[in-house]
Enzyme design. Structure first.
Site, mmCIF file in Angstrom:
data_model
loop_
_atom_site.group_PDB
_atom_site.id
_atom_site.type_symbol
_atom_site.label_atom_id
_atom_site.label_comp_id
_atom_site.label_asym_id
_atom_site.label_seq_id
_atom_site.Cartn_x
_atom_site.Cartn_y
_atom_site.Cartn_z
ATOM 1 C CB THR A 29 -0.884 0.014 1.270
ATOM 2 O OG1 THR A 29 -1.534 -1.244 1.368
ATOM 3 C CG2 THR A 29 -1.898 1.124 1.251
ATOM 4 N N GLY A 30 1.998 1.190 0.708
ATOM 5 C CA GLY A 30 2.906 2.351 0.800
ATOM 6 C C GLY A 30 3.450 2.734 -0.564
ATOM 7 C CD GLU A 45 10.541 2.586 8.435
ATOM 8 O OE1 GLU A 45 10.932 1.463 8.042
ATOM 9 O OE2 GLU A 45 11.302 3.547 8.635
ATOM 10 N NE ARG A 78 9.076 -9.026 15.716
ATOM 11 C CZ ARG A 78 10.320 -9.498 15.535
ATOM 12 N NH1 ARG A 78 10.536 -10.766 15.226
ATOM 13 N NH2 ARG A 78 11.353 -8.700 15.671
ATOM 14 C CB THR A 80 11.931 -6.912 12.218
ATOM 15 O OG1 THR A 80 11.001 -6.992 13.298
ATOM 16 C CG2 THR A 80 12.155 -5.473 11.846
ATOM 17 C CD GLU A 172 6.325 -9.043 4.549
ATOM 18 O OE1 GLU A 172 5.831 -8.324 3.648
ATOM 19 O OE2 GLU A 172 6.618 -8.613 5.667
HETATM 20 N N1 LIG Z 1 8.602 -1.547 8.128
HETATM 21 C C1 LIG Z 1 7.780 -1.502 9.168
HETATM 22 O O1 LIG Z 1 7.945 -0.735 10.105
HETATM 23 C C2 LIG Z 1 6.601 -2.424 9.229
HETATM 24 C C3 LIG Z 1 6.071 -2.972 8.080
HETATM 25 N N2 LIG Z 1 5.032 -3.859 8.153
HETATM 26 C C4 LIG Z 1 4.563 -4.485 6.925
HETATM 27 O O2 LIG Z 1 3.152 -4.361 6.801
HETATM 28 C C5 LIG Z 1 2.609 -5.448 6.054
HETATM 29 C C6 LIG Z 1 1.492 -6.095 6.798
HETATM 30 O O3 LIG Z 1 0.531 -5.188 7.156
HETATM 31 P P1 LIG Z 1 -0.808 -4.968 6.298
HETATM 32 O O4 LIG Z 1 -1.820 -4.425 7.216
HETATM 33 O O5 LIG Z 1 -1.122 -6.201 5.526
HETATM 34 O O6 LIG Z 1 -0.317 -3.857 5.278
HETATM 35 P P2 LIG Z 1 -1.212 -3.042 4.236
HETATM 36 O O7 LIG Z 1 -0.254 -2.229 3.429
HETATM 37 O O8 LIG Z 1 -2.134 -3.948 3.512
HETATM 38 O O9 LIG Z 1 -2.138 -2.102 5.123
HETATM 39 C C7 LIG Z 1 -1.602 -1.184 6.046
HETATM 40 C C8 LIG Z 1 -2.599 -0.116 6.373
HETATM 41 O O10 LIG Z 1 -2.816 0.703 5.209
HETATM 42 C C9 LIG Z 1 -4.162 1.137 5.250
HETATM 43 N N3 LIG Z 1 -4.535 1.556 3.894
HETATM 44 C C10 LIG Z 1 -5.156 0.855 2.906
HETATM 45 N N4 LIG Z 1 -5.309 1.619 1.794
HETATM 46 C C11 LIG Z 1 -4.785 2.827 2.089
HETATM 47 C C12 LIG Z 1 -4.645 4.038 1.355
HETATM 48 N N5 LIG Z 1 -5.062 4.149 0.087
HETATM 49 N N6 LIG Z 1 -4.063 5.077 1.968
HETATM 50 C C13 LIG Z 1 -3.613 4.987 3.247
HETATM 51 N N7 LIG Z 1 -3.722 3.872 3.990
HETATM 52 C C14 LIG Z 1 -4.292 2.813 3.411
HETATM 53 C C15 LIG Z 1 -4.914 -0.062 5.769
HETATM 54 O O11 LIG Z 1 -6.104 0.374 6.391
HETATM 55 P P3 LIG Z 1 -7.492 -0.458 6.318
HETATM 56 O O12 LIG Z 1 -7.170 -1.886 6.609
HETATM 57 O O13 LIG Z 1 -8.316 0.204 7.372
HETATM 58 O O14 LIG Z 1 -8.015 -0.272 4.940
HETATM 59 C C16 LIG Z 1 -3.944 -0.621 6.806
HETATM 60 O O15 LIG Z 1 -4.203 -0.086 8.084
HETATM 61 C C17 LIG Z 1 3.757 -6.408 5.866
HETATM 62 O O16 LIG Z 1 4.276 -6.260 4.567
HETATM 63 C C18 LIG Z 1 4.757 -5.963 6.926
HETATM 64 O O17 LIG Z 1 6.082 -6.345 6.647
HETATM 65 C C19 LIG Z 1 4.458 -4.182 9.342
HETATM 66 C C20 LIG Z 1 4.956 -3.665 10.513
HETATM 67 C C21 LIG Z 1 6.054 -2.749 10.547
HETATM 68 O O1 LIG Z 2 6.716 -2.417 15.071
HETATM 69 C C1 LIG Z 2 7.380 -2.256 14.059
HETATM 70 O O2 LIG Z 2 7.489 -1.169 13.465
HETATM 71 C C2 LIG Z 2 8.046 -3.448 13.444
HETATM 72 O O3 LIG Z 2 7.167 -4.527 13.449
HETATM 73 C C3 LIG Z 2 9.366 -3.844 14.050
HETATM 74 O O4 LIG Z 2 9.329 -4.080 15.404
HETATM 75 P P1 LIG Z 2 10.096 -5.289 16.189
HETATM 76 O O5 LIG Z 2 11.313 -5.686 15.447
HETATM 77 O O6 LIG Z 2 10.420 -4.665 17.513
HETATM 78 O O7 LIG Z 2 9.080 -6.363 16.285
#
Ligand SMILES: NC(=O)C1=CN([C@@H]2O[C@H](COP(=O)(O)OP(=O)(O)OC[C@H]3O[C@@H](n4cnc5c(N)ncnc54)[C@H](OP(=O)(O)O)[C@@H]3O)[C@@H](O)[C@H]2O)C=CC1
Ligand SMILES: O=C(O)[C@H](O)COP(=O)(O)O
Length: 277
Positions: A29-30, A45, A78, A80, A172
């Site tokens: 999504t990012g 992130e 996670r 990480t 992933e």
């Molecule tokens: N690098 C980091 O710090 C971290 C990265 N991650 C990564 O996140 C992923 C897992 O999480 P996941 O929830 O599936 O990730 P997603 O990218 O699918 O969703 C993340 C969030 O984005 C929101 N979202 C959806 N569409 C939009 C939009 N157009 N604009 C803004 N926000 C939007 C969603 O909200 P809603 O569901 O309400 O639509 C959700 O809360 C993995 O790839 C994981 O590695 C996870 C933790 C930490």
């Molecule tokens: O919370 C986060 O942004 C990531 O999931 C990384 O956190 P952790 O390595 O401490 O689980």
């Protein structure tokens, strides 16, 4: 504060002209947020395929313990988490046996029962994970622990002899499923790691400090842990992903700097304030 589903209000917020910066944590999504946006500064992130390289001289007990904890805690959900193990051929049998023992010791059940492995976040997530597992199965990977699923609950699965043609070598799972790739040369492990578009974190196990520094330099990921599983670390640590894993760097200082716009005013006096020349 605006509350609502990200998929419904996200685009409005992230493309709004009055929004001065966007900091986002999530998956692909990012990437689409960045593509839709304009000149707004981004801190992203995103996902990780955090590689764990285990060298021939590694402390195998330590590596196995970190693979089990780093790969399966929070049921692998996670960013990480260890998401692929690249094991030197010489020690792979011993490593796999030790990881297997650790994985078999993980309890499976509901969070309220304090189980180590609990259901993944959604049915679609469980379906996605199952797709990766079935692809590896069809391409003859070795299931060291069997794949089992009940609704969103997936038993911890360890898959050996994963090869580069399998999706799970690159994608992933974000679930309790660990692929092991056996490598003939450590350079093969580095090449695999650096060929992935996901490059959040990584780790390596060796007793040789010089090798550790060479390999950590060679691994092109945001953070490399030596002799420990990947982890975000304390909040003052920089936290960042390369390539599709992110833009910018988090951490107390880095986040503050990212959210502050630098503005300069130069005062030109009617006479020089010091002698020039
Ligand atoms: N690098 C980091 O710090 C971290 C990265 N991650 C990564 O996140 C992923 C897992 O999480 P996941 O929830 O599936 O990730 P997603 O990218 O699918 O969703 C993340 C969030 O984005 C929101 N979202 C959806 N569409 C939009 C939009 N157009 N604009 C803004 N926000 C939007 C969603 O909200 P809603 O569901 O309400 O639509 C959700 O809360 C993995 O790839 C994981 O590695 C996870 C933790 C930490
Ligand atoms: O919370 C986060 O942004 C990531 O999931 C990384 O956190 P952790 O390595 O401490 O689980």
């Amino acid at each position: 504060m605006s509350a609502g589903k990200g998929s419904e209000i996200g685009d409005y917020l992230t493309t709004h002209p009055k929004v001065n910066c966007v900091s986002f944590t999530g998956g692909d999504t990012g990437i689409s947020i960045c593509k839709k946006g304009g000149m707004t500064p981004y801190q992203m992130e995103l996902g990780g395929k955090d590689a764990c390289i285990v060298c021939a001289d590694a402390d195998i007990d330590l590596a196995a313990k970190n693979i089990v904890k780093g790969g399966y805690s929070y049921s692998g959900q996670r960013c990480t988490a260890v998401k692929v193990v690249l094991a030197a051929e010489e020690i792979a049998d011993e490593l796999v046996a030790k990881v297997k023992k650790g994985v078999e010791g993980l309890s499976v059940g509901m969070p309220e029962d304090d189980a180590a492995i609990t259901p993944v976040i959604s049915e679609s997530s469980a379906n996605f994970i199952e797709g990766l597992v079935r692809d590896a199965e069809a391409k003859n990977a070795t299931f060291v622990t069997p794949y089992k699923r009940e609704k969103n609950l997936i038993w911890p699965t360890l898959i050996d002899n994963v090869t580069a043609d399998m999706r799970i070598a690159w994608e992933e799972p974000f679930g309790p499923v660990m692929p092991i790739i056996r490598v003939k040369k450590i350079q093969d492990a580095i090449d695999h790691c650096n060929s992935n578009n996901l490059a959040l974190q990584g780790c390596l196990f060796t007793k040789d400090i010089n090798l550790a520094i060479r390999l950590s330099d060679a691994m092109s990921s945001g953070t490399i842990q030596v002799n420990a599983a990947p982890a975000r670390g304390p909040d003052h640590f920089p936290f960042q992903g390369f390539r599709d894993s992110g833009i910018g760097s988090q951490g107390i200082q880095n986040s503050l700097e990212m959210m502050v716009k630098v503005k300069t005013t130069v005062l030109n006096l009617d006479q020089p304030s010091y002698t020039v020349g």
